[in-house]
Design a protein around this motif. Structure first.
Motif, PDB file in Angstrom:
ATOM      1  N   GLU A 358       1.223  -1.441  -0.247  1.00  9.91           N
ATOM      2  CA  GLU A 358      -0.284  -0.196   0.264  1.00  9.91           C
ATOM      3  C   GLU A 358       0.776   1.051  -0.332  1.00  9.91           C
ATOM      4  O   GLU A 358       1.650   0.912   0.253  1.00  9.91           O
ATOM      5  N   SER A 359       0.141   2.619  -0.390  1.00 12.79           N
ATOM      6  CA  SER A 359       1.706   3.748  -0.303  1.00 12.79           C
ATOM      7  C   SER A 359       1.540   4.268   1.272  1.00 12.79           C
ATOM      8  O   SER A 359       1.137   3.765   2.186  1.00 12.79           O
ATOM      9  N   GLY A 360       3.233   3.963   1.197  1.00 14.41           N
ATOM     10  CA  GLY A 360       3.700   4.750   2.307  1.00 14.41           C
ATOM     11  C   GLY A 360       3.833   3.487   3.225  1.00 14.41           C
ATOM     12  O   GLY A 360       4.833   4.039   4.599  1.00 14.41           O
ATOM     13  N   THR A 361       3.822   2.547   2.526  1.00 13.50           N
ATOM     14  CA  THR A 361       4.562   1.118   2.955  1.00 13.50           C
ATOM     15  C   THR A 361       6.186   0.995   2.693  1.00 13.50           C
ATOM     16  O   THR A 361       6.371   0.884   1.740  1.00 13.50           O
ATOM     17  N   LYS A 362       6.561   0.809   4.309  1.00 10.68           N
ATOM     18  CA  LYS A 362       8.473  -0.351   4.005  1.00 10.68           C
ATOM     19  C   LYS A 362       8.002  -1.316   3.859  1.00 10.68           C
ATOM     20  O   LYS A 362       8.002  -2.151   4.722  1.00 10.68           O
ATOM     21  N   LEU A 363       8.859  -1.803   2.674  1.00 13.54           N
ATOM     22  CA  LEU A 363       9.504  -3.135   2.798  1.00 13.54           C
ATOM     23  C   LEU A 363      10.833  -3.416   2.559  1.00 13.54           C
ATOM     24  O   LEU A 363      11.689  -2.082   2.126  1.00 13.54           O
ATOM     25  N   ALA A 364      11.230  -4.620   3.178  1.00 17.02           N
ATOM     26  CA  ALA A 364      12.704  -4.917   3.424  1.00 17.02           C
ATOM     27  C   ALA A 364      13.269  -6.380   2.180  1.00 17.02           C
ATOM     28  O   ALA A 364      11.927  -6.606   2.786  1.00 17.02           O
ATOM     29  N   ILE A 365      13.559  -5.785   1.557  1.00 17.58           N
ATOM     30  CA  ILE A 365      13.992  -7.090   0.912  1.00 17.58           C
ATOM     31  C   ILE A 365      15.503  -7.851   1.298  1.00 17.58           C
ATOM     32  O   ILE A 365      15.915  -7.134   0.946  1.00 17.58           O
ATOM     33  N   MET A 366      14.849  -9.021   1.345  1.00 19.34           N
ATOM     34  CA  MET A 366      16.586  -9.764   2.090  1.00 19.34           C
ATOM     35  C   MET A 366      16.908 -11.292   1.532  1.00 19.34           C
ATOM     36  O   MET A 366      15.993 -12.114   0.495  1.00 19.34           O
ATOM     37  N   GLY A 367      17.495 -11.715   1.251  1.00 16.87           N
ATOM     38  CA  GLY A 367      17.895 -12.490   0.445  1.00 16.87           C
ATOM     39  C   GLY A 367      19.924 -12.772   0.370  1.00 16.87           C
ATOM     40  O   GLY A 367      20.781 -12.115   0.263  1.00 16.87           O
ATOM     41  N   ALA A 368      20.032 -13.851   0.436  1.00 19.72           N
ATOM     42  CA  ALA A 368      21.333 -14.071   0.136  1.00 19.72           C
ATOM     43  C   ALA A 368      21.952 -13.899  -1.449  1.00 19.72           C
ATOM     44  O   ALA A 368      21.538 -13.654  -2.593  1.00 19.72           O
ATOM     45  N   THR A 369      23.425 -13.485  -1.733  1.00 20.37           N
ATOM     46  CA  THR A 369      24.055 -13.174  -3.314  1.00 20.37           C
ATOM     47  C   THR A 369      23.182 -13.219  -3.882  1.00 20.37           C
ATOM     48  O   THR A 369      23.187 -14.435  -3.879  1.00 20.37           O
ATOM     49  N   GLY A 370      22.685 -13.287  -5.068  1.00 24.05           N
ATOM     50  CA  GLY A 370      22.832 -13.654  -5.637  1.00 24.05           C
ATOM     51  C   GLY A 370      21.221 -13.968  -5.927  1.00 24.05           C
ATOM     52  O   GLY A 370      20.779 -15.140  -7.046  1.00 24.05           O
ATOM     53  N   SER A 371      20.489 -13.599  -5.524  1.00 24.08           N
ATOM     54  CA  SER A 371      19.040 -14.329  -4.921  1.00 24.08           C
ATOM     55  C   SER A 371      17.909 -13.485  -5.619  1.00 24.08           C
ATOM     56  O   SER A 371      16.762 -13.597  -5.744  1.00 24.08           O
TER      57      SER A 371
END
Length: 578
Positions: A358-371
């Motif tokens: 939704e508008s104004g949401t903060k998403l953290a994207i995680m994962g190993a190198t090359g993911s």
């Protein structure tokens, strides 16, 4: 080559004038042997001083005219060549700017640099030679043959007896030269790439004491260029001796049979001198042919390389679509079963990725190198298009957005902080050239860099060295973030862009960014950063391994728990273990 030399069209009138001036020089050169013959036969041998003086003055006068024509021709040719160079470089640079990222990846950056510099210069040299001597040389040969037949047809036959051999030889050598110099230009690309790579990694090379090793690697690449050049020029150098041999044989035949004609009284001395003069002019013109073929071969190879860039009609970003139906900008994002393959591989980088923000949401994207974290970020501004599935922004499929309108909604902070040579103020305003000084300052305060800027001797006027070499990694990252904030974006993309910040500075940054009414996608390797996000997306080999809040993932995802525990055990260690 047609595409490349079409950029001469604006200068057609100047080109015509230059060629006419060249023809004036050529005409004088072709007329002079006739005047010499007249002076010899009617003046010297007849003992008529008036004839010698009269035609001598005529020769001097037309020589002055040829001299002036040559000077003016050179000035015009220089102007045309430099203007053409400016235009073609502008066209190449503009075309490269229009490439999609997929198209850009098909051209090594070192090759594009060579095409914009070395290749343009080579075609400029060809045009200059064309306006000065390239056309003059073959015309001089043809003109000398015609004038020789006009003077004495019998002796002229000996001048042209080797012409078929020479024409065939020159044709074969020009084709060989094109192949060889095309290879030379590719070797120049490799040398440029090696230099570029080493200059970018100079600190690492010095730190690891690998200077000698890199010098050896460079020497091997430079040696290939040297050998390609040697091979090309060695073969091209065969042209001149062959041309001179054939022409000298023809000249000897003219002298031999000309002397017999004089003895029998069938030929005048002046006619033989005129024929010999034309033969010498032909020899001089043929001696230019080796240089002409070298220049032409190199220029044709360079022109074809530049044309490859200019004629690209697929993979071009279109910025001029109608924006009348642009939707209100809120920053809502939805991925629906998105998969992605890079154009050069069949291995999927992202597989069936789905989530919504939704508008104004903060998403953290995680994962190993090359993911696939950075790839996911790159799909939002359409650096690449999804291979499968759909991406929606504010209820509109991303491919339906006008590209300019789409990117105006986005602020991007790339993984590698890129700064441009100029002042800090200029770098901050690079994201929005209309931004006021107050806006720049507010963005700097939010990005936690204002205090550091104030301590610089020239504050916001402080010059940033090439790639920000006079700034620390953390300062470059914060300036990059401030530059994105200046745009007041609805969507803020931060690709692992706080890795160089200490804990207190990063915490202050995230607290300040809470004031931003923007949807944020943050690629991170830090659990403590992810905790502050509304949602966390965990990628594993391109697939969504887990999606939810920190608390939800701690309960449902063994991989996320493993990451969190490893960072706790490491005393707050920020590396994400693969």
């Amino acid at each position: 080559m047609k595409t490349i030399f079409s950029y001469l069209s604006p200068y057609k009138s100047l080109v015509v004038i230059a060629l006419l001036l060249m023809l004036v020089e050529l005409s004088v050169e072709l007329v002079q042997p006739l005047l010499i013959a007249t002076i010899i036969d009617d003046g010297i041998l007849a003992g008529d001083r008036q004839i010698i003086i009269f035609w001598g003055i005529i020769m001097l006068g037309i020589s002055v005219i040829a001299f002036l024509a040559g000077i003016i021709n050179t000035f015009i040719a220089s102007h045309v060549v430099q203007s053409y160079g400016f235009d073609i470089r502008q066209a190449l640079f503009k075309k490269v700017q229009s490439f999609t990222m997929a198209t850009f990846l098909t051209f090594p950056s070192s090759s594009l640099i060579t095409r914009l510099t070395n290749d343009v210069t080579i075609t400029q040299n060809l045009i200059f030679m064309g306006l000065r001597i390239m056309l003059r040389a073959p015309l001089l040969v043809v003109g000398s043959i015609i004038m020789s037949f006009f003077v004495h047809a019998y002796l002229a036959m000996f001048l042209v007896m080797g012409a078929p051999i020479l024409i065939l030889f020159l044709f074969l050598m020009s084709r060989k030269g094109l192949t060889l110099f095309g290879k030379v230009q590719r070797s120049v690309d490799h040398v440029t790439r090696k230099v570029q790579e080493n200059l970018q990694a100079v600190r690492l090379i010095k730190a690891y004491l690998r200077g000698n090793f890199e010098s050896t690697r460079f020497a091997s690449v430079a040696d290939i260029l040297k050998m390609d050049n040697v091979k090309a020029f060695r073969i091209m150098e065969l042209i001149l001796p062959v041309l001179l041999f054939v022409m000298n044989v023809s000249l000897m035949a003219v002298l031999w049979f000309g002397a017999k004609e004089i003895q029998t009284g069938d030929t005048k001395m002046g006619d033989l001198v005129a024929i010999v003069n034309y033969a010498m002019r032909m020899t001089g013109a043929f001696s230019m042919f080796s240089f002409i073929i070298i220049f032409f071969s190199r220029a044709k190879a360079s022109a074809e390389r530049m044309e490859e860039v200019l004629v690209v009609d697929k993979g071009i970003e279109e910025m001029s679509k109608d924006t009348a139906n642009a939707v209100p900008k809120k920053g809502e994002i939805e991925f629906q079963h998105v998969s992605f393959y890079y154009p050069t591989t069949n291995i999927p980088v992202l597989k069936d990725v789905s989530f919504s923000l939704e508008s104004g949401t903060k998403l953290a994207i995680m994962g190993a190198t090359g993911s696939g974290k950075s790839t996911l970020i790159n799909l939002i501004p359409r650096f690449f298009d999804a291979t499968e599935g759909e991406i929606w922004i504010d209820g509109v499929e991303v491919k339906e957005w006008p590209l300019k309108e789409l990117r105006q909604t986005i602020g991007l902070v790339p993984q590698q902080s890129i700064l441009f040579t100029g002042s800090i103020e200029e770098n901050l305003g690079w994201g929005d050239s209309t931004a006021s000084g107050e806006t720049l300052k507010e963005a700097a305060i939010q990005a936690q860099i204002h205090h550091s800027i104030e301590h610089f001797p020239d504050q916001y006027d402080t010059r940033v060295g090439q790639k920000g070499v006079n700034l620390s990694g953390g300062q470059k990252q914060r300036l990059s973030i401030a530059r994105a904030l200046v745009r007041k974006p609805e969507i803020l993309l931060l690709d692992d862009s706080t890795s160089a910040l200490d804990v207190s500075t990063e915490n202050a940054l995230w607290e300040a960014l809470e004031q931003e009414n923007a949807t944020m996608l943050v690629v991170t390797q830090k659990i403590r950063t992810a905790k502050g996000a509304d949602q966390i997306l965990l990628l594993e080999e391109g697939k969504v391994s887990a999606y939810g809040t920190h608390e939800q993932l701690m309960e449902s995802s063994s991989l996320y728990r493993e990451i969190a525990e490893s960072q706790q055990e490491g005393g707050g260690h920020d590396e994400l273990h693969s």
